[in-house]
Design an enzyme around this catalytic site. Structure first.
Site, short mmCIF file in Angstrom:
data_model
loop_
_atom_site.label_atom_id
_atom_site.label_comp_id
_atom_site.label_asym_id
_atom_site.label_seq_id
_atom_site.Cartn_x
_atom_site.Cartn_y
_atom_site.Cartn_z
N TYR A 56 0.72 -1.23 0.12
CA TYR A 56 0.04 -0.07 -0.06
C TYR A 56 0.71 1.09 0.04
O TYR A 56 1.61 1.38 0.88
CB TYR A 56 -1.08 0.06 1.33
CG TYR A 56 -1.87 -1.17 1.20
CD1 TYR A 56 -2.18 -1.96 0.13
CD2 TYR A 56 -2.56 -1.41 2.38
CE1 TYR A 56 -3.07 -3.00 0.25
CE2 TYR A 56 -3.41 -2.71 2.57
CZ TYR A 56 -3.73 -3.19 1.22
OH TYR A 56 -4.50 -4.35 1.16
N HIS A 114 0.02 -11.92 1.13
CA HIS A 114 -1.15 -11.16 0.24
C HIS A 114 -1.98 -11.78 -0.52
O HIS A 114 -3.05 -11.74 -0.80
CB HIS A 114 -0.42 -9.91 -0.36
CG HIS A 114 -1.25 -8.67 -0.35
ND1 HIS A 114 -0.86 -7.34 -0.32
CD2 HIS A 114 -2.53 -8.57 -0.49
CE1 HIS A 114 -1.96 -6.51 -0.25
NE2 HIS A 114 -2.83 -7.06 -0.52
#
Ligand SMILES: NC(=O)c1ccc[n+]([C@@H]2O[C@H](COP(=O)([O-])OP(=O)(O)OC[C@H]3O[C@@H](n4cnc5c(N)ncnc54)[C@H](OP(=O)(O)O)[C@@H]3O)[C@@H](O)[C@H]2O)c1
Length: 280
Positions: A56, A114
């Site tokens: 992010y 992830h």
């Protein structure tokens, strides 16, 4: 200050069923202070779980989390994620160390893969085990894992202690309720529902508006309350605007009735069979 509903992890630890997401934070330095302030407000209002990832904002979201959590680390449960490209044994260890530096902390409470990439699960798990032994992560988990991936992961010895699977799940994405969610629930593996309001796209739906109108609440609160009533479910809405942080927390005060749920089922039908897991 709100009291948070709790979810029990497989090892018996309790964590909040409500957290704050951070995807798209850190993408512009201009918004750093505003984004940190939104997270900080959430913490002041009682939210003690934050979800972030090395991906992010190319790591800047983790720096924003560090800013927002300054001085209160011990009261918080921080989740971060390793990118699949980094998820070899050594790559996982190095990625975690970089995340720890950006987060300005000595440990990540829950560290997730992830999504599934090309590194064998055994490699990633060897990295997770080492990090756990060194006290750098407290629990490990996965993300975007469908039932088959979960089975494969949990077949490995080190994978049996998987604490969570973070997946795309909301009223408009009910597919996982058919198999991967029940599979996890049977094993006390928590589900973290990401994009719980479908990044805002679902909020204009007529049925959500009708249920919300019954209580003078908002569509976002109904969508979050629908998730929060499910066992083992952690929701992580993201809000950079303070009014969104406050509004979303109102979901904790909303109890949907059987009639509300039936109306939502009609508008957003539950799955009748297996579908493959969506991903954003
Ligand atoms: N593991 C994964 O692969 C994965 C994938 C996606 C997401 N996630 C995690 O899950 C978190 C949540 O998912 P998400 O960020 O994709 O989507 P989301 O939480 O469903 O929606 C976030 C978006 O909705 C807006 N919003 C928030 N509250 C609102 C409200 N009450 N009314 C109107 N708009 C509102 C936000 O705006 P503002 O920011 O302007 O307030 C933001 O644009 C992420 O931040 C991330 O931590 C994980």
């Amino acid at each position: 200050m709100k009291t948070m509903p709790q979810v029990t992890l497989p090892d018996g630890e309790s964590v909040s069923a409500y957290g704050q997401g951070t995807w798209h934070m850190g993408e512009s330095r201009n918004h750093f202070a505003e984004e940190a302030a939104a997270l900080k407000l959430g913490i002041e209002l009682g939210i003690n779980l934050i979800d972030t990832a090395e991906m992010y904002g190319n790591g800047v979201a983790e720096e924003i989390v560090a800013e927002a959590t300054k001085g209160r680390r011990d009261a918080l449960f921080i989740v971060s994620k390793v990118l699949p490209y980094n998820a070899s044994r050594q790559g996982t260890i190095e990625a975690c160390e970089k995340s720890l530096n950006r987060l300005k902390t000595d440990r990540i409470d829950l560290y997730l893969l992830h999504w599934r990439g090309s590194h064998p699960f055994a490699e990633t798990l060897a990295g997770f085990e080492r990090l756990q032994r060194d006290g750098k992560i407290r629990h490990h988990g996965v993300s975007n894992f469908d039932r088959g991936d979960m089975e494969e992961w949990a077949r490995l010895d080190a994978g049996k202690s998987v604490a969570s699977n973070q997946i795309l799940y909301n009223l408009t994405r009910r597919g996982p309720a058919f198999d991967v969610i029940p599979w996890c629930r049977e094993r006390n593996i928590s589900i973290m529902a990401y994009s719980p309001i479908e990044q805002g796209r679902m909020l204009g739906h007529k049925a959500l508006g009708e249920v919300a109108a019954r209580y003078g609440t908002t569509p976002a609160q109904v969508a979050l309350a629908w998730l929060l009533r499910q066992d083992g479910m952690i929701v992580i809405p993201k809000a950079s605007l303070k009014e969104h942080v406050r509004e979303n927390l109102g979901a904790l005060d909303l109890t949907l009735t059987a009639d509300d749920l039936a109306d939502l089922d009609r508008a957003f039908p539950p799955p009748k069979g297996r579908t493959s897991l969506g991903m954003l």
